[in-house]
Design an enzyme around this catalytic site. Structure first.
Site, PDB file in Angstrom:
ATOM      1  N   GLY A 155       0.862  -1.190   0.000  1.00 32.84           N
ATOM      2  CA  GLY A 155       0.000   0.000   0.000  1.00 32.84           C
ATOM      3  C   GLY A 155       0.892   1.232   0.000  1.00 32.84           C
ATOM      4  N   ILE A 157       2.252   2.841   2.423  1.00 29.20           N
ATOM      5  CA  ILE A 157       3.423   2.758   3.314  1.00 29.20           C
ATOM      6  C   ILE A 157       4.450   1.785   2.742  1.00 29.20           C
ATOM      7  CG2 ILE A 157       4.184   2.045   5.626  1.00 29.20           C
ATOM      8  CD1 ILE A 157       1.446   3.201   6.653  1.00 29.20           C
ATOM      9  N   ARG A 177      -2.115  -8.595  -2.385  1.00 31.23           N
ATOM     10  CA  ARG A 177      -3.182  -9.399  -3.009  1.00 31.23           C
ATOM     11  C   ARG A 177      -2.856  -9.682  -4.471  1.00 31.23           C
ATOM     12  NH1 ARG A 177      -6.548  -5.877  -0.328  1.00 31.23           N
ATOM     13  NH2 ARG A 177      -7.334  -6.760   1.606  1.00 31.23           N
ATOM     14  N   ILE A 232       5.961  -2.457  11.451  1.00 31.34           N
ATOM     15  CA  ILE A 232       5.460  -1.103  11.733  1.00 31.34           C
ATOM     16  C   ILE A 232       3.954  -1.049  11.483  1.00 31.34           C
ATOM     17  CG2 ILE A 232       7.534   0.318  11.477  1.00 31.34           C
ATOM     18  CD1 ILE A 232       5.132  -0.487   8.595  1.00 31.34           C
ATOM     19  N   ARG A 234       0.755  -3.743  12.465  1.00 27.71           N
ATOM     20  CA  ARG A 234      -0.046  -4.097  13.633  1.00 27.71           C
ATOM     21  C   ARG A 234       0.569  -5.337  14.291  1.00 27.71           C
ATOM     22  NH1 ARG A 234      -1.956   0.250  13.759  1.00 27.71           N
ATOM     23  NH2 ARG A 234      -4.136   0.841  13.547  1.00 27.71           N
ATOM     24  N   GLU A 263      -0.693  -4.129  23.158  1.00 27.53           N
ATOM     25  CA  GLU A 263      -0.129  -2.835  23.571  1.00 27.53           C
ATOM     26  C   GLU A 263      -0.951  -2.214  24.696  1.00 27.53           C
ATOM     27  OE1 GLU A 263      -0.015  -0.423  20.052  1.00 27.53           O
ATOM     28  OE2 GLU A 263       1.142  -1.928  18.989  1.00 27.53           O
ATOM     29  N   HIS A 281       5.000   2.081  19.614  1.00 26.79           N
ATOM     30  CA  HIS A 281       4.000   2.453  18.592  1.00 26.79           C
ATOM     31  C   HIS A 281       4.086   3.966  18.291  1.00 26.79           C
ATOM     32  CE1 HIS A 281      -0.169   1.377  16.752  1.00 26.79           C
ATOM     33  NE2 HIS A 281       0.438   2.337  16.039  1.00 26.79           N
TER      34      HIS A 281
HETATM   35  C1  8YV Z   1      -1.270   5.948  15.463  1.00 26.36           C
HETATM   36  C2  8YV Z   1      -1.902   4.032  13.877  1.00 26.36           C
HETATM   37  O1  8YV Z   1      -0.173   5.707  16.284  1.00 26.36           O
HETATM   38  O2  8YV Z   1      -2.506   5.047  11.857  1.00 26.36           O
HETATM   39  C3  8YV Z   1      -2.701   4.146  12.641  1.00 26.36           C
HETATM   40  O3  8YV Z   1      -3.568   3.282  12.425  1.00 26.36           O
HETATM   41  O4  8YV Z   1      -1.918   3.052  14.526  1.00 26.36           O
HETATM   42  C4  8YV Z   1      -1.008   5.148  14.260  1.00 26.36           C
HETATM   43  O5  8YV Z   1      -0.754   6.073  13.295  1.00 26.36           O
HETATM   44  C5  8YV Z   1      -2.494   5.865  16.242  1.00 26.36           C
HETATM   45  O6  8YV Z   1      -3.659   5.877  15.554  1.00 26.36           O
HETATM   46  C6  8YV Z   1      -2.516   7.005  17.256  1.00 26.36           C
HETATM   47  O7  8YV Z   1      -2.353   6.526  18.461  1.00 26.36           O
END
Ligand code: 8YV
Length: 315
Positions: A155, A157, A177, A232, A234, A263, A281
């Site tokens: 994607g 990122i 995919r 980076i 989940r 977490e 995170h």
């Molecule tokens: C954030 C994230 O750390 O974008 C996301 O889904 O997990 C992170 O960018 C989070 O949403 C804020 O705590």
């Protein structure tokens, strides 16, 4: 008194700048500060028009069931894995995310973790601080340039990570995919074949049911023993007990982790390991990006209450 539809429910704390802006315009209820959240929802849920939450926290369907007038869930983040999008769609609750705002920062941190794992930056820092340099030579590390990087999830990122990898003259492999013929990288048909081609294996796929525990023992066994695993995305995507076992058995050489399955709890095994770099995170946690994310969340809530199209709607 404000109109019923001008009430915002905040599920978890967000940065002060956003809180202040929301507070200045709407009546904001902080669910996380309610001693008895369930009773509060039953008594007050009907007045809520907008829900604001973080990507890592989302909002449960049980909470939404108490919000009959909710029309938008504005996520401070890009992950939607903690929101039931099908339920939101059935209820006609729009969902917005901060797409685009955090891509570069997350890719930067992926590279930071890759470089610190491979080049043993944390160990080197401790080595100097502890005065050990005066007595011994530092350990050798692992070269990054021209190595093979395997990116799981292409994607926004994943693509930003690939662009950075190109700057290190790396051989870039990926899976998703489907292959994207426009990408100048090598496509692998599944995670296992990606693992076989990875000196550095980067998890950049979305969280959620489809990716739950997909990076497991088989993947760690397919990786070369010298491989480093970076996550980076989940914590849920990696089977954590399998990762711990792979690190303990020497199936892989190390890991760089920004996310964890429970977490902010981090398994003691990771904390005890010297070949694991840990972050709380924080991939999107820079002043610049968090400010952009705040602006986007506010714009969407504001658009909703003022009956304008939501600029960052995904659902
Ligand atoms: C954030 C994230 O750390 O974008 C996301 O889904 O997990 C992170 O960018 C989070 O949403 C804020 O705590």
């Amino acid at each position: 008194m404000s109109q019923p539809a001008q009430h915002v429910l905040l599920i978890a704390p967000v940065m002060d700048a956003l809180l202040q802006r929301l507070d200045a315009h709407y009546t904001v209820h902080r669910l996380y500060q309610q001693p008895d959240a369930a009773s509060w929802l039953v008594e007050n849920g009907a007045q809520i028009g907008a829900v604001v939450t973080r990507g890592d926290v989302g909002v449960t369907t049980a909470v939404l069931e108490n919000l009959p007038q909710a029309g938008v869930i504005a996520i401070f983040g890009v992950g939607t894995d903690a929101v039931d999008l099908d339920y939101a769609r059935r209820r006609n609750i729009a969902v917005t995310i901060t797409a685009g705002a955090l891509t570069d920062d997350v890719a930067d941190l992926a590279f930071g973790l890759l470089l610190s794992s491979a080049r043993k930056l944390c160990q080197g820092d401790r080595f100097v601080r502890e005065g050990r340099w005066l007595q011994e030579n530092p350990a050798l590390a692992t070269q990054v340039s021209r190595k093979r990087i395997g990116i799981f999830g292409m994607g926004n990122i994943g693509r930003a990570i690939a662009r950075r990898a190109a700057g290190f003259d790396m051989e870039i492999y990926y899976t998703d995919r489907q292959a994207d013929a426009a990408l100048p990288y090598r496509w692998c048909e599944d995670v296992l074949s990606l693992a076989k081609n990875s000196d550095f294996f980067i998890v950049a796929v979305s969280g959620g049911k489809e990716s739950l525990g997909i990076v497991n023992r088989q993947v760690f066994q397919a990786l070369p023993n010298h491989a480093l695993v970076i996550n980076i995305a989940r914590g849920s995507i990696i089977n954590e007990p399998d990762l711990i076992a792979a690190l303990q058995n020497g199936d892989i050489a190390g890991a760089g982790l920004d996310v964890f399955s429970q977490e902010p709890k981090v398994p003691a095994e990771f904390i005890a390991m010297d070949n694991v770099v840990l972050q709380p995170h924080v991939a999107s946690a820079t002043h610049e990006t968090r400010q952009r994310m705040s602006n986007i969340v506010f714009e969407n809530v504001d658009a909703y209450f003022n009956h304008r199209p939501l600029p960052h709607r995904i659902n």
